[in-house]
Design a protein around this motif. Structure first.
Motif, PDB file in Angstrom:
ATOM      1  N   ILE A  74       0.802  -1.275  -0.102  1.00  0.00           N
ATOM      2  CA  ILE A  74       0.232  -0.064  -0.032  1.00  0.00           C
ATOM      3  C   ILE A  74       0.974   1.282   0.184  1.00  0.00           C
ATOM      4  O   ILE A  74       1.717   1.615   0.950  1.00  0.00           O
ATOM      5  N   LEU A  75       0.663   1.991  -1.285  1.00  0.00           N
ATOM      6  CA  LEU A  75       1.486   3.424  -1.084  1.00  0.00           C
ATOM      7  C   LEU A  75       0.864   4.549  -0.517  1.00  0.00           C
ATOM      8  O   LEU A  75       1.545   5.391  -0.336  1.00  0.00           O
ATOM      9  N   TYR A 116       1.096  -0.217  -6.513  1.00  0.00           N
ATOM     10  CA  TYR A 116       1.605  -0.529  -7.716  1.00  0.00           C
ATOM     11  C   TYR A 116       0.949  -1.125  -8.780  1.00  0.00           C
ATOM     12  O   TYR A 116       0.443  -2.281  -8.418  1.00  0.00           O
ATOM     13  N   ASP A 117       0.940  -1.022  -9.937  1.00  0.00           N
ATOM     14  CA  ASP A 117       0.330  -1.698 -11.215  1.00  0.00           C
ATOM     15  C   ASP A 117       1.362  -2.899 -11.212  1.00  0.00           C
ATOM     16  O   ASP A 117       2.550  -2.966 -11.124  1.00  0.00           O
ATOM     17  N   ILE A 118       0.659  -4.083 -11.516  1.00  0.00           N
ATOM     18  CA  ILE A 118       1.237  -5.330 -11.390  1.00  0.00           C
ATOM     19  C   ILE A 118       1.934  -5.274 -12.797  1.00  0.00           C
ATOM     20  O   ILE A 118       3.085  -6.265 -12.944  1.00  0.00           O
ATOM     21  N   ASN A 119       1.746  -4.653 -13.701  1.00  0.00           N
ATOM     22  CA  ASN A 119       2.327  -4.531 -15.150  1.00  0.00           C
ATOM     23  C   ASN A 119       2.725  -3.547 -15.575  1.00  0.00           C
ATOM     24  O   ASN A 119       2.111  -2.781 -16.399  1.00  0.00           O
ATOM     25  N   PRO A 120       3.947  -2.990 -15.043  1.00  0.00           N
ATOM     26  CA  PRO A 120       4.173  -1.242 -15.020  1.00  0.00           C
ATOM     27  C   PRO A 120       4.598  -1.109 -16.466  1.00  0.00           C
ATOM     28  O   PRO A 120       5.124  -1.725 -17.296  1.00  0.00           O
ATOM     29  N   MET A 121       3.692   0.116 -16.888  1.00  0.00           N
ATOM     30  CA  MET A 121       4.202   0.447 -18.263  1.00  0.00           C
ATOM     31  C   MET A 121       5.266   1.769 -18.278  1.00  0.00           C
ATOM     32  O   MET A 121       5.347   2.359 -19.225  1.00  0.00           O
ATOM     33  N   ALA A 122       5.609   2.165 -17.033  1.00  0.00           N
ATOM     34  CA  ALA A 122       6.742   3.105 -16.950  1.00  0.00           C
ATOM     35  C   ALA A 122       7.306   2.982 -15.606  1.00  0.00           C
ATOM     36  O   ALA A 122       6.898   1.938 -14.858  1.00  0.00           O
ATOM     37  N   PRO A 123       8.480   3.624 -15.315  1.00  0.00           N
ATOM     38  CA  PRO A 123       9.285   3.246 -14.247  1.00  0.00           C
ATOM     39  C   PRO A 123       8.542   3.487 -12.741  1.00  0.00           C
ATOM     40  O   PRO A 123       8.697   2.844 -11.987  1.00  0.00           O
ATOM     41  N   VAL A 124       7.497   4.432 -12.915  1.00  0.00           N
ATOM     42  CA  VAL A 124       6.780   4.527 -11.685  1.00  0.00           C
ATOM     43  C   VAL A 124       5.192   4.360 -12.455  1.00  0.00           C
ATOM     44  O   VAL A 124       5.039   5.050 -13.310  1.00  0.00           O
ATOM     45  N   HIS A 125       4.469   3.325 -11.941  1.00  0.00           N
ATOM     46  CA  HIS A 125       3.167   3.168 -12.386  1.00  0.00           C
ATOM     47  C   HIS A 125       2.422   2.689 -11.011  1.00  0.00           C
ATOM     48  O   HIS A 125       2.319   1.535 -10.775  1.00  0.00           O
ATOM     49  N   ILE A 126       1.588   3.673 -10.779  1.00  0.00           N
ATOM     50  CA  ILE A 126       0.669   3.528  -9.601  1.00  0.00           C
ATOM     51  C   ILE A 126      -0.747   3.419  -9.859  1.00  0.00           C
ATOM     52  O   ILE A 126      -1.084   4.330 -10.793  1.00  0.00           O
ATOM     53  N   LEU A 127      -1.572   2.668  -9.163  1.00  0.00           N
ATOM     54  CA  LEU A 127      -3.045   2.667  -9.482  1.00  0.00           C
ATOM     55  C   LEU A 127      -3.488   3.441  -8.054  1.00  0.00           C
ATOM     56  O   LEU A 127      -3.210   2.819  -7.088  1.00  0.00           O
ATOM     57  N   LEU A 128      -4.300   4.259  -8.534  1.00  0.00           N
ATOM     58  CA  LEU A 128      -5.144   4.978  -7.192  1.00  0.00           C
ATOM     59  C   LEU A 128      -6.703   4.584  -7.342  1.00  0.00           C
ATOM     60  O   LEU A 128      -6.988   4.823  -8.650  1.00  0.00           O
ATOM     61  N   VAL A 129      -7.175   3.949  -6.525  1.00  0.00           N
ATOM     62  CA  VAL A 129      -8.242   3.291  -6.579  1.00  0.00           C
ATOM     63  C   VAL A 129      -9.319   3.620  -5.645  1.00  0.00           C
ATOM     64  O   VAL A 129      -8.857   3.843  -4.363  1.00  0.00           O
ATOM     65  N   PHE A 156      -6.403  15.135  -5.878  1.00  0.00           N
ATOM     66  CA  PHE A 156      -5.707  15.777  -4.836  1.00  0.00           C
ATOM     67  C   PHE A 156      -4.722  14.646  -4.313  1.00  0.00           C
ATOM     68  O   PHE A 156      -3.740  14.843  -3.949  1.00  0.00           O
ATOM     69  N   ALA A 157      -5.259  13.316  -4.224  1.00  0.00           N
ATOM     70  CA  ALA A 157      -4.317  12.257  -3.974  1.00  0.00           C
ATOM     71  C   ALA A 157      -3.264  11.851  -5.013  1.00  0.00           C
ATOM     72  O   ALA A 157      -2.002  11.720  -4.706  1.00  0.00           O
ATOM     73  N   ALA A 158      -3.598  12.195  -6.249  1.00  0.00           N
ATOM     74  CA  ALA A 158      -2.535  12.083  -7.027  1.00  0.00           C
ATOM     75  C   ALA A 158      -1.562  13.219  -7.177  1.00  0.00           C
ATOM     76  O   ALA A 158      -0.473  12.619  -7.233  1.00  0.00           O
ATOM     77  N   LYS A 159      -2.017  14.260  -6.615  1.00  0.00           N
ATOM     78  CA  LYS A 159      -1.233  15.170  -6.558  1.00  0.00           C
ATOM     79  C   LYS A 159       0.034  14.797  -5.329  1.00  0.00           C
ATOM     80  O   LYS A 159       1.286  15.075  -5.517  1.00  0.00           O
ATOM     81  N   GLU A 160      -0.610  14.324  -4.318  1.00  0.00           N
ATOM     82  CA  GLU A 160       0.318  14.028  -3.091  1.00  0.00           C
ATOM     83  C   GLU A 160       1.248  12.913  -3.578  1.00  0.00           C
ATOM     84  O   GLU A 160       2.377  12.733  -3.189  1.00  0.00           O
ATOM     85  N   LYS A 205       5.120  12.613  -3.494  1.00  0.00           N
ATOM     86  CA  LYS A 205       6.071  11.388  -2.548  1.00  0.00           C
ATOM     87  C   LYS A 205       6.932  10.874  -3.573  1.00  0.00           C
ATOM     88  O   LYS A 205       7.930  10.143  -3.192  1.00  0.00           O
ATOM     89  N   PHE A 206       6.510  10.393  -4.946  1.00  0.00           N
ATOM     90  CA  PHE A 206       7.386   9.728  -5.960  1.00  0.00           C
ATOM     91  C   PHE A 206       8.161  10.596  -6.586  1.00  0.00           C
ATOM     92  O   PHE A 206       8.755  10.336  -7.800  1.00  0.00           O
ATOM     93  N   ASN A 207       8.414  11.961  -6.325  1.00  0.00           N
ATOM     94  CA  ASN A 207       9.284  12.864  -7.046  1.00  0.00           C
ATOM     95  C   ASN A 207       8.884  13.126  -8.553  1.00  0.00           C
ATOM     96  O   ASN A 207       9.874  13.090  -9.338  1.00  0.00           O
TER      97      ASN A 207
END
Ligand code: AMP
Ligand code: ZN
Length: 113
Positions: free
Chosen positions: A18-19, A29-42, A66-70, A74-76
Protein backbone atom coordinates in the motif's frame (compact mmCIF):
# COMPACT_ATOMS: atom_id res chain seq x y z
CA UNK A 1 -18.40 -6.36 -5.27
CA UNK A 2 -17.80 -10.06 -5.61
CA UNK A 3 -15.12 -11.20 -8.04
CA UNK A 4 -13.66 -7.71 -8.34
CA UNK A 5 -9.88 -7.82 -8.03
CA UNK A 6 -9.61 -4.24 -6.78
CA UNK A 7 -12.34 -4.77 -4.14
CA UNK A 8 -10.25 -7.70 -2.92
CA UNK A 9 -7.19 -5.47 -2.65
CA UNK A 10 -9.25 -2.75 -0.94
CA UNK A 11 -10.56 -5.34 1.54
CA UNK A 12 -7.02 -6.74 2.03
CA UNK A 13 -8.16 -10.16 0.81
CA UNK A 14 -5.25 -9.89 -1.62
CA UNK A 15 -2.01 -8.58 -0.16
CA UNK A 16 -0.53 -5.56 -1.83
CA UNK A 17 2.12 -2.97 -0.99
CA UNK A 18 0.00 0.00 0.00
CA UNK A 19 1.52 3.29 -1.15
CA UNK A 20 -1.28 5.56 0.05
CA UNK A 21 -4.50 5.04 1.94
CA UNK A 22 -7.25 7.18 3.37
CA UNK A 23 -10.89 6.51 4.14
CA UNK A 24 -11.93 6.66 0.48
CA UNK A 25 -8.87 5.76 -1.58
CA UNK A 26 -6.02 3.30 -1.77
CA UNK A 27 -2.93 3.21 -4.01
CA UNK A 28 -0.60 0.38 -4.97
CA UNK A 29 1.81 -0.49 -7.78
CA UNK A 30 0.41 -1.72 -11.08
CA UNK A 31 1.28 -5.40 -11.49
CA UNK A 32 2.31 -4.78 -15.12
CA UNK A 33 4.13 -1.43 -15.05
CA UNK A 34 4.12 0.63 -18.24
CA UNK A 35 6.57 3.22 -16.88
CA UNK A 36 9.31 3.33 -14.20
CA UNK A 37 6.63 4.59 -11.80
CA UNK A 38 3.17 3.14 -12.39
CA UNK A 39 0.76 3.50 -9.51
CA UNK A 40 -2.93 2.71 -9.39
CA UNK A 41 -5.09 5.03 -7.32
CA UNK A 42 -8.31 3.21 -6.54
CA UNK A 43 -11.58 4.23 -4.90
CA UNK A 44 -12.51 2.04 -1.94
CA UNK A 45 -16.12 2.23 -3.03
CA UNK A 46 -16.87 0.00 -5.99
CA UNK A 47 -17.70 2.32 -8.87
CA UNK A 48 -17.21 0.77 -12.30
CA UNK A 49 -15.77 3.85 -14.02
CA UNK A 50 -16.36 7.57 -14.58
CA UNK A 51 -19.68 6.85 -16.30
CA UNK A 52 -20.84 5.06 -13.16
CA UNK A 53 -20.17 8.04 -10.85
CA UNK A 54 -23.28 9.47 -9.20
CA UNK A 55 -24.07 13.02 -8.11
CA UNK A 56 -22.99 11.99 -4.60
CA UNK A 57 -19.47 11.27 -5.84
CA UNK A 58 -18.29 14.84 -6.53
CA UNK A 59 -16.05 14.94 -3.46
CA UNK A 60 -14.70 11.47 -4.18
CA UNK A 61 -13.77 12.42 -7.74
CA UNK A 62 -12.06 15.55 -6.46
CA UNK A 63 -10.15 13.53 -3.90
CA UNK A 64 -8.64 11.40 -6.66
CA UNK A 65 -7.00 14.50 -8.13
CA UNK A 66 -5.59 15.68 -4.83
CA UNK A 67 -4.36 12.22 -3.81
CA UNK A 68 -2.65 11.99 -7.22
CA UNK A 69 -1.00 15.30 -6.48
CA UNK A 70 0.29 13.96 -3.13
CA UNK A 71 1.51 10.71 -4.67
CA UNK A 72 3.27 12.57 -7.46
CA UNK A 73 5.07 14.60 -4.84
CA UNK A 74 5.93 11.51 -2.76
CA UNK A 75 7.44 9.81 -5.81
CA UNK A 76 9.25 12.96 -6.98
CA UNK A 77 7.17 13.25 -10.15
CA UNK A 78 5.77 16.69 -9.49
CA UNK A 79 8.73 18.54 -11.05
CA UNK A 80 9.58 16.08 -13.84
CA UNK A 81 5.95 15.42 -14.73
CA UNK A 82 3.54 12.54 -14.85
CA UNK A 83 0.33 11.37 -16.49
CA UNK A 84 -2.95 10.69 -14.74
CA UNK A 85 -5.07 8.36 -16.86
CA UNK A 86 -8.52 6.91 -16.30
CA UNK A 87 -9.52 4.32 -18.87
CA UNK A 88 -13.25 4.02 -19.48
CA UNK A 89 -15.06 1.12 -21.07
CA UNK A 90 -14.03 -0.81 -24.16
CA UNK A 91 -12.69 1.94 -26.41
CA UNK A 92 -10.91 3.49 -23.43
CA UNK A 93 -9.04 0.23 -22.90
CA UNK A 94 -10.54 -0.47 -19.48
CA UNK A 95 -9.80 -3.97 -18.21
CA UNK A 96 -10.69 -3.73 -14.53
CA UNK A 97 -14.16 -2.30 -13.97
CA UNK A 98 -13.50 -0.66 -10.63
CA UNK A 99 -12.66 3.05 -10.81
CA UNK A 100 -8.92 3.69 -10.79
CA UNK A 101 -6.48 6.26 -12.02
CA UNK A 102 -3.08 5.35 -13.41
CA UNK A 103 -0.23 7.58 -12.27
CA UNK A 104 2.58 7.14 -14.77
CA UNK A 105 5.97 8.78 -14.66
CA UNK A 106 9.70 8.42 -14.23
CA UNK A 107 10.46 8.88 -17.92
CA UNK A 108 9.35 11.05 -20.82
CA UNK A 109 6.08 9.45 -21.81
CA UNK A 110 4.97 9.01 -25.41
CA UNK A 111 1.85 10.41 -26.99
CA UNK A 112 -1.46 9.22 -25.66
CA UNK A 113 -2.38 6.71 -28.35
P1 AMP B 1 -7.31 -0.59 -16.96
O1 AMP B 1 -6.97 -0.99 -18.35
O2 AMP B 1 -7.30 0.90 -16.77
O3 AMP B 1 -8.55 -1.25 -16.44
O4 AMP B 1 -6.09 -1.09 -16.09
C1 AMP B 1 -6.12 -2.12 -15.17
C2 AMP B 1 -4.74 -2.24 -14.61
O5 AMP B 1 -4.77 -3.05 -13.47
C3 AMP B 1 -3.73 -2.87 -15.59
O6 AMP B 1 -2.68 -1.93 -15.84
C4 AMP B 1 -3.23 -4.10 -14.82
O7 AMP B 1 -1.86 -4.32 -15.01
C5 AMP B 1 -3.57 -3.75 -13.39
N1 AMP B 1 -3.79 -4.87 -12.50
C6 AMP B 1 -4.62 -5.93 -12.70
N2 AMP B 1 -4.60 -6.74 -11.62
C7 AMP B 1 -3.75 -6.16 -10.72
C8 AMP B 1 -3.31 -6.52 -9.41
N3 AMP B 1 -3.71 -7.64 -8.80
N4 AMP B 1 -2.44 -5.71 -8.78
C9 AMP B 1 -2.01 -4.58 -9.38
N5 AMP B 1 -2.38 -4.19 -10.61
C10 AMP B 1 -3.24 -4.97 -11.27
ZN1 ZN C 1 -14.54 -3.44 -7.08
Amino acid sequence: MENCIFCKIVNKEIASEILYEDDELIAFYDINPMAPVHILLVTKKHVANISDLSDDDHALACRVLFAAKELAKKFNLDESGFRLALNNNADGGQEVFHLHAHILGGKKLGKMC
